[in-house]
Scaffold this motif. Structure first.
Motif: not given
Length: 140
Positions: A29, A43, A57-63, A66
């Motif tokens: 992230a 990936k 995927d949802a976890y990585l996109k959650s911020g 990061t």
């Protein structure tokens, strides 16, 4: 031997929704594309230790990963890690991920051989170790 097998099973396979080794997700992230490629990372789900994680995927996109990556880098800097030290840490963690992707073939007399020489080359490059030395260490 049974204890070891249970530990490995817990590392390689996990329950639905469980995330092992959060730092790997933080790397994917938080590292930029160039740093990911420099460490042969593309990936998360291409690595055995991270495969089969529901909701990744949802976890990585959650911020969240990061933000945790940035917090980790700040904490490392606060305790004296230089940018070079931190880059080395990412390289070592990438080597751990790739090491998990090495496949072995059983040979005679309790020996084995590496079935994925390309992955072995990646790990030896990341660790700055000669391939034959790494092979010997992993298969002896």
């Amino acid at each position: 031997k049974q204890w070891y097998q249970r530990r490995v099973r817990g590392i390689v396979k996990r329950n639905a929704g469980d995330f092992n080794f959060h730092v790997f997700y933080y790397m994917f992230a938080g590292l930029g594309k160039q740093a990911l490629l420099k460490n042969y990372l593309v990936k998360p789900d291409s690595h055995r230790y991270l495969q089969g994680t529901e909701g990744m995927d949802a976890y990585l996109k959650s911020g969240k990963p990061t933000a945790m990556f940035e917090e980790l880098v700040l904490a490392l800097s606060d305790v004296g890690f230089t940018d070079k030290n931190i880059a080395t840490l990412w390289r070592l963690l990438a080597a751990v991920l790739h090491t998990g992707d090495i496949k072995f073939a059983e040979e005679e007399e309790e020996r084995c051989s590496v079935r994925t020489p390309t992955v072995l080359t990646t790990v030896s490059t990341l660790l700055s170790i000669e391939e034959d030395i790494l092979t010997a260490a992993l298969t002896s």
